[in-house]
Enzyme design. Structure first.
Site, PDB file in Angstrom:
ATOM      1  N   ASN A   1       4.548   3.329  24.428  1.00 16.19           N
ATOM      2  CA  ASN A   1       5.192   4.346  25.260  1.00 16.19           C
ATOM      3  C   ASN A   1       4.979   5.757  24.724  1.00 16.19           C
ATOM      4  O   ASN A   1       5.899   6.401  24.225  1.00 16.19           O
ATOM      5  CB  ASN A   1       6.681   4.054  25.424  1.00 16.19           C
ATOM      6  CG  ASN A   1       7.272   4.775  26.630  1.00 16.19           C
ATOM      7  OD1 ASN A   1       6.687   5.727  27.145  1.00 16.19           O
ATOM      8  ND2 ASN A   1       8.428   4.319  27.074  1.00 16.19           N
TER       9      ASN A   1
ATOM     10  N   ASP B   1       0.836  -1.192   0.000  1.00 17.06           N
ATOM     11  CA  ASP B   1       0.000   0.000   0.000  1.00 17.06           C
ATOM     12  C   ASP B   1       0.873   1.245   0.000  1.00 17.06           C
ATOM     13  O   ASP B   1       1.736   1.412   0.862  1.00 17.06           O
ATOM     14  CB  ASP B   1      -0.890  -0.004   1.251  1.00 17.06           C
ATOM     15  CG  ASP B   1      -1.790   1.214   1.314  1.00 17.06           C
ATOM     16  OD1 ASP B   1      -2.830   1.194   0.646  1.00 17.06           O
ATOM     17  OD2 ASP B   1      -1.441   2.184   2.019  1.00 17.06           O
TER      18      ASP B   1
ATOM     19  N   TYR C   1       2.990   9.993  -0.254  1.00 10.17           N
ATOM     20  CA  TYR C   1       3.910   9.401   0.717  1.00 10.17           C
ATOM     21  C   TYR C   1       5.351   9.783   0.407  1.00 10.17           C
ATOM     22  O   TYR C   1       5.836   9.574  -0.708  1.00 10.17           O
ATOM     23  CB  TYR C   1       3.767   7.882   0.753  1.00 10.17           C
ATOM     24  CG  TYR C   1       2.499   7.383   1.412  1.00 10.17           C
ATOM     25  CD1 TYR C   1       1.689   8.224   2.165  1.00 10.17           C
ATOM     26  CD2 TYR C   1       2.112   6.053   1.287  1.00 10.17           C
ATOM     27  CE1 TYR C   1       0.537   7.755   2.770  1.00 10.17           C
ATOM     28  CE2 TYR C   1       0.956   5.576   1.893  1.00 10.17           C
ATOM     29  CZ  TYR C   1       0.174   6.435   2.634  1.00 10.17           C
ATOM     30  OH  TYR C   1      -0.969   5.955   3.230  1.00 10.17           O
TER      31      TYR C   1
ATOM     32  N   GLN D   1      12.348  -4.874  12.310  1.00 10.42           N
ATOM     33  CA  GLN D   1      11.103  -4.588  13.023  1.00 10.42           C
ATOM     34  C   GLN D   1       9.919  -5.231  12.320  1.00 10.42           C
ATOM     35  O   GLN D   1       9.010  -5.763  12.972  1.00 10.42           O
ATOM     36  CB  GLN D   1      10.893  -3.081  13.129  1.00 10.42           C
ATOM     37  CG  GLN D   1       9.658  -2.693  13.937  1.00 10.42           C
ATOM     38  CD  GLN D   1       9.387  -1.208  13.877  1.00 10.42           C
ATOM     39  OE1 GLN D   1       8.926  -0.693  12.857  1.00 10.42           O
ATOM     40  NE2 GLN D   1       9.683  -0.501  14.962  1.00 10.42           N
ATOM     41  N   LEU D   2       9.920  -5.213  10.997  1.00  9.17           N
ATOM     42  CA  LEU D   2       8.846  -5.844  10.231  1.00  9.17           C
ATOM     43  C   LEU D   2       8.778  -7.335  10.527  1.00  9.17           C
ATOM     44  O   LEU D   2       7.698  -7.888  10.752  1.00  9.17           O
ATOM     45  CB  LEU D   2       9.064  -5.607   8.738  1.00  9.17           C
ATOM     46  CG  LEU D   2       8.083  -6.297   7.790  1.00  9.17           C
ATOM     47  CD1 LEU D   2       6.654  -5.845   8.056  1.00  9.17           C
ATOM     48  CD2 LEU D   2       8.475  -6.028   6.335  1.00  9.17           C
TER      49      LEU D   2
ATOM     50  N   SER E   1      12.096  -0.635   9.980  1.00  4.99           N
ATOM     51  CA  SER E   1      13.254  -1.429   9.565  1.00  4.99           C
ATOM     52  C   SER E   1      12.769  -2.816   9.186  1.00  4.99           C
ATOM     53  O   SER E   1      11.689  -3.250   9.608  1.00  4.99           O
ATOM     54  CB  SER E   1      14.289  -1.537  10.693  1.00  4.99           C
ATOM     55  OG  SER E   1      13.797  -2.343  11.754  1.00  4.99           O
TER      56      SER E   1
END
EC number: 1.1.1.-
Length: 329
Positions: free
Chosen positions: A212, A54, A59, A292-293, A289
């Site tokens: 957080n 997407d 963007y 992280q994905l 990153s």
């Protein structure tokens, strides 16, 4: 194992809003800026059988589409993009045609899988915008038509007009939905069910506030960087005591049950919200990153949360709903 290991759950869509993103005022990158970096993300997605990308014309100032084009991503993934949004006049015939042409050139494709109206343009009639969308569809520019960030009454108006003209109908609505953003449940989702429109939930982490909030707001980096318009806009929407309190309560709940906050937020949206996989609903996941994905998709594949935690999470909405921004723009 992958998110497809839960075949009845809503699908996963990967959001590339941070692809090609410039540094923030503190020199921090939001996401991949080179083909090599972007390829790392795509490899992770293929490992987890996620096949929908997407993006949008706006963007990263157009750099997201450009990077996806350089990656030739459309050969391996379903490509979804959106017309230019946020500005008065973005829904005129000339603006919509120009936006698709720019997207097509950047992505290196003549046709995308899904083309969205990104935001409402209340200075232009929905009729003019829909006439143009249908014109693009008849020209073979996209297969599926989606809408995003419209009010329920605007969705009804657009759908009624499109049906009266025998135009392509919108079959996907992309909107914000998470533990702290549930306004869509009242009017929008019931209407979408009536019209047969799928719902794709974006911002499942509430713009990261569920992870957080206090620290993120104090750091004032990334999307919370008040040196640019977007950061100021986000702070105006969410930098409120109620959201900080809800985020802190969420952290405590996750600690009590031994689950990662990001994983809990994603899993609530996918397995415990009003999304329905059987109706074709989906959840948009992003990442700063490739690592992280991979972690996020790994968390999602763990499946539903414990019943006790789900019960406690239901109370978070009561903490913020009086301060919550509208589901539409």
């Amino acid at each position: 194992m992958s998110p497809s290991a839960h075949p009845d759950a809503p699908i996963i869509i990967f959001g590339t809003a941070n692809f090609g993103s410039p540094e923030d005022s503190k020199g921090k990158l939001f996401g991949p800026v080179t083909v090599e970096q972007g390829r790392e993300y795509l490899d992770v997605l293929q490992e987890f059988n996620v096949d929908v990308l997407d993006t949008a014309r706006i963007y990263s100032g157009g750099e997201s589409e450009k990077l996806l084009g350089a990656l030739d991503a459309s050969r391996e993934f379903k490509m979804c993009t959106k017309a230019s949004g946020t500005l008065d006049g973005c829904g005129t015939r000339d603006a919509v045609l120009s936006a698709f042409k720019a997207s097509s050139e950047a992505l290196g494709v003549k046709e995308v899988d899904t083309y969205y109206l990104h935001t409402p343009d209340r200075t232009t009639s929905l009729e003019e915008t829909m006439d143009t969308i249908n014109e693009l569809h008849k020209a073979g520019s996209f297969k599926t038509f989606g809408i995003s960030n419209l009010r329920a009454d605007e969705v009804q108006h657009l759908h009624t007009y499109a049906r009266s003209k025998n135009y392509i109908l919108p079959t996907i609505y992309q909107g914000t939905y998470n533990l702290l953003s549930r306004q869509c449940e009242t009017k929008l989702l019931p209407l979408l069910r009536t019209l047969g429109i799928r719902f794709y939930a974006y911002s499942p982490l509430c713009c990261g506030l569920l992870i957080n909030a206090e620290a993120k707001l104090q750091a004032s980096t990334g999307r919370w960087d008040t040196s640019h318009f977007g950061g100021k806009f986000m702070n105006a929407l969410y930098n409120k005591p109620s959201y900080i309190a809800a985020s802190n309560a969420f952290q405590d709940m996750c600690g009590k049950y031994g689950v990662r906050p990001a994983g809990a937020a994603y899993r609530w949206v996918r397995y415990h919200s009003e999304l329905e996989g059987g109706l074709g609903d989906g959840m948009v996941v992003g990442a700063s990153s490739a690592r992280q994905l991979e972690e996020s998709l790994g968390e999602i594949e763990k499946g539903p949360l414990e019943e006790g935690l789900v019960g406690e999470l239901e109370g978070l909405w009561d903490l913020v709903k009086e301060d919550a921004p509208a589901y539409s723009l």
